[in-house]
Design a protein around this motif. Structure first.
Motif, PDB file in Angstrom:
ATOM      1  N   THR A  86      -3.549   4.757  16.116  1.00  0.00           N
ATOM      2  CA  THR A  86      -4.104   3.509  15.583  1.00  0.00           C
ATOM      3  C   THR A  86      -3.048   2.669  14.881  1.00  0.00           C
ATOM      4  OG1 THR A  86      -6.218   4.645  15.280  1.00  0.00           O
ATOM      5  CG2 THR A  86      -5.927   2.555  14.123  1.00  0.00           C
ATOM      6  N   ALA A  87      -2.159   3.306  14.144  1.00  0.00           N
ATOM      7  CA  ALA A  87      -1.105   2.606  13.403  1.00  0.00           C
ATOM      8  C   ALA A  87       0.221   3.327  13.622  1.00  0.00           C
ATOM      9  CB  ALA A  87      -1.463   2.531  11.919  1.00  0.00           C
TER      10      ALA A  87
ATOM     11  N   ALA B 104      -7.004   4.949   8.363  1.00  0.00           N
ATOM     12  CA  ALA B 104      -7.594   5.718   7.268  1.00  0.00           C
ATOM     13  C   ALA B 104      -9.087   5.916   7.494  1.00  0.00           C
ATOM     14  CB  ALA B 104      -7.334   5.006   5.939  1.00  0.00           C
ATOM     15  N   HIS B 105      -9.733   4.867   7.996  1.00  0.00           N
ATOM     16  CA  HIS B 105     -11.182   4.935   8.227  1.00  0.00           C
ATOM     17  C   HIS B 105     -11.519   5.904   9.361  1.00  0.00           C
ATOM     18  CE1 HIS B 105     -15.304   3.555   8.300  1.00  0.00           C
ATOM     19  NE2 HIS B 105     -15.204   3.317   9.594  1.00  0.00           N
ATOM     20  N   LEU B 106     -10.660   5.938  10.387  1.00  0.00           N
ATOM     21  CA  LEU B 106     -10.953   6.730  11.581  1.00  0.00           C
ATOM     22  C   LEU B 106     -10.542   8.193  11.453  1.00  0.00           C
ATOM     23  CD1 LEU B 106      -9.857   4.156  14.310  1.00  0.00           C
ATOM     24  CD2 LEU B 106     -12.190   4.891  13.789  1.00  0.00           C
TER      25      LEU B 106
ATOM     26  N   GLU C  38      -4.626  -4.277   8.866  1.00  0.00           N
ATOM     27  CA  GLU C  38      -5.902  -3.780   9.392  1.00  0.00           C
ATOM     28  C   GLU C  38      -5.701  -2.480  10.161  1.00  0.00           C
ATOM     29  OE1 GLU C  38      -9.085  -4.549   8.860  1.00  0.00           O
ATOM     30  OE2 GLU C  38      -8.190  -5.810   7.317  1.00  0.00           O
ATOM     31  N   ASP C  39      -4.559  -2.328  10.839  1.00  0.00           N
ATOM     32  CA  ASP C  39      -4.300  -1.093  11.582  1.00  0.00           C
ATOM     33  C   ASP C  39      -4.284   0.115  10.645  1.00  0.00           C
ATOM     34  OD1 ASP C  39      -4.190  -2.452  13.936  1.00  0.00           O
ATOM     35  OD2 ASP C  39      -2.008  -2.354  14.155  1.00  0.00           O
TER      36      ASP C  39
ATOM     37  N   TRP D 235       0.843  -1.178   0.000  1.00  0.00           N
ATOM     38  CA  TRP D 235       0.000   0.000   0.000  1.00  0.00           C
ATOM     39  C   TRP D 235       0.886   1.237   0.000  1.00  0.00           C
ATOM     40  CZ3 TRP D 235      -4.011  -1.374   4.380  1.00  0.00           C
ATOM     41  CH2 TRP D 235      -4.947  -2.266   3.854  1.00  0.00           C
ATOM     42  N   ARG D 236       0.577   2.148  -0.896  1.00  0.00           N
ATOM     43  CA  ARG D 236       1.223   3.457  -0.886  1.00  0.00           C
ATOM     44  C   ARG D 236       0.305   4.408  -0.118  1.00  0.00           C
ATOM     45  NH1 ARG D 236       1.992   4.425  -6.095  1.00  0.00           N
ATOM     46  NH2 ARG D 236       4.170   3.806  -6.087  1.00  0.00           N
TER      47      ARG D 236
END
Ligand code: SF4
Length: 70
Positions: A23-24, A53-55, A47-48, A5-6
């Motif tokens: 989170t990450a 990105a989601h949060l 997943e982190d 993932w970039r």
């Protein structure tokens, strides 16, 4: 072929909430101006990172999937 993932953080949107670094923590860092940026250009899918990105409260984080030869 390995998938990576970039990561990108839109510096114009980031409000320095620190949600992504909490989170990450291995994938995002806050600089002295409290703007986040990816720790590395490419990361392994996790997943982190997806959660970070989601949060993000301002949707500043984008993930692009890339394939790299090894
Ligand atoms: S979660 Fe979003 S707004 Fe908060 S520091 Fe990270 S990129 Fe910036």
């Amino acid at each position: 072929m390995t998938r990576y993932w970039r990561l990108d953080v839109d510096q114009d949107r980031c409000i320095g909430s620190g949600q992504c670094t909490a989170t990450a923590p291995g994938s995002f860092e806050l600089d002295d101006d409290r703007l986040a940026h990816p720790s590395e250009a490419l990361v392994e899918p996790s997943e982190d990172v997806r959660s970070a990105a989601h949060l993000c409260p301002v949707a500043a984080i984008t993930i692009d999937e890339v394939a790299a030869e090894h």
